[in-house]
Design an enzyme around this catalytic site. Structure first.
Site, short mmCIF file in Angstrom:
data_model
loop_
_atom_site.label_atom_id
_atom_site.label_comp_id
_atom_site.label_asym_id
_atom_site.label_seq_id
_atom_site.Cartn_x
_atom_site.Cartn_y
_atom_site.Cartn_z
N ASP A 59 -10.01 -2.84 -5.21
CA ASP A 59 -10.24 -4.10 -4.49
C ASP A 59 -11.73 -4.42 -4.47
OD1 ASP A 59 -11.43 -2.61 -2.34
OD2 ASP A 59 -9.44 -2.29 -1.49
N LYS A 117 -7.92 -8.21 -4.37
CA LYS A 117 -6.86 -7.93 -3.40
C LYS A 117 -7.10 -8.78 -2.16
CE LYS A 117 -6.08 -4.43 -0.24
NZ LYS A 117 -6.10 -3.04 0.18
N ARG A 142 -5.15 -9.90 1.54
CA ARG A 142 -4.05 -9.57 2.44
C ARG A 142 -3.92 -10.71 3.45
NH1 ARG A 142 -2.04 -4.41 3.43
NH2 ARG A 142 -3.93 -3.52 2.55
N ASP A 202 -11.43 5.04 -4.08
CA ASP A 202 -11.41 4.33 -2.81
C ASP A 202 -11.88 5.29 -1.73
OD1 ASP A 202 -11.03 2.16 -1.14
OD2 ASP A 202 -8.91 1.90 -1.62
N THR A 213 -1.17 4.46 2.90
CA THR A 213 0.19 4.45 2.37
C THR A 213 0.20 4.67 0.87
OG1 THR A 213 0.21 2.08 1.94
CG2 THR A 213 0.92 2.81 4.14
N GLY A 214 -0.91 4.39 0.23
CA GLY A 214 -1.01 4.51 -1.21
C GLY A 214 -0.68 3.23 -1.95
N GLY A 215 -0.33 2.17 -1.22
CA GLY A 215 0.05 0.92 -1.85
C GLY A 215 -1.05 0.31 -2.69
N THR A 216 -2.28 0.34 -2.21
CA THR A 216 -3.41 -0.23 -2.96
C THR A 216 -3.65 0.56 -4.24
OG1 THR A 216 -4.44 -1.08 -0.95
CG2 THR A 216 -5.88 -0.74 -2.84
#
Length: 171
Positions: free
Chosen positions: A17, A46, A48, A71, A76-79
């Site tokens: 991002d 990215k 949101r 990062d 959650t690991g979504g990115t």
């Protein structure tokens, strides 16, 4: 570690991002200085809004590369997964997710179950990384110890030493 993981593949440092671009650039520069290799660079957009993630901009050439998505933390690991899938779609040979802190909260199952990421590399800065390692024993998760580095940093701060020299990053 980079050479061990990548062999002769070109290497690309990638930010998932816009907020992490500076962090990724610093890592790219440090790797170039340490290895003498040219290191590629890329990032994704990215945004949101109302818990929906969007943004299609993808900058950088990852085709045929070993990509390191960097990062500060993985929650959650979504990115990371979103960026890994985008890199794979654009021809990345291998994809590694690296972060300082592996929180691995609710929703991390998708990250650990994905074939898009070859290895997930975090530090032992939080206990949740070890918990995730026990919960997902087959996950490609490496947890690197940082105790010595933190100890050296504290010692340098106490003696007015240079943190920049310790990390190898010039500001």
């Amino acid at each position: 570690l980079i050479g061990k993981l990548t062999g002769d593949l070109p290497v690309t440092i990638f930010s998932p991002d816009g907020g992490g671009v500076k962090r990724a650039q610093l890592l790219k520069e440090a790797l170039e200085a340490e290895t003498g290799r040219e290191i590629g660079f890329g990032f994704m957009e990215k945004r949101r809004s109302r818990n929906l993630v969007s943004g299609e901009l993808f900058a950088g050439d990852v085709s045929g590369s070993a990509v390191f998505i960097v990062d500060d933390m993985i929650s959650t690991g979504g990115t990371m997964l979103r960026a890994a899938l985008a890199c794979r779609e654009r021809g990345a040979k291998t994809v590694y997710a690296i972060a300082a802190h592996g929180l691995f909260g609710k929703g991390a199952d998708a990250l650990f179950g994905s074939q898009a990421i070859d290895r997930i590399i975090v530090t032992d800065s939080v206990d949740s990384a070890a918990v995730a390692n026990a919960r997902y024993p087959q996950a490609p998760l490496d947890i690197l110890p940082i105790g010595r580095l933190v100890g050296k940093a504290i010692r340098r701060l106490h003696t007015q030493g240079s943190i920049s020299e310790l990390t190898g990053i010039e500001h």
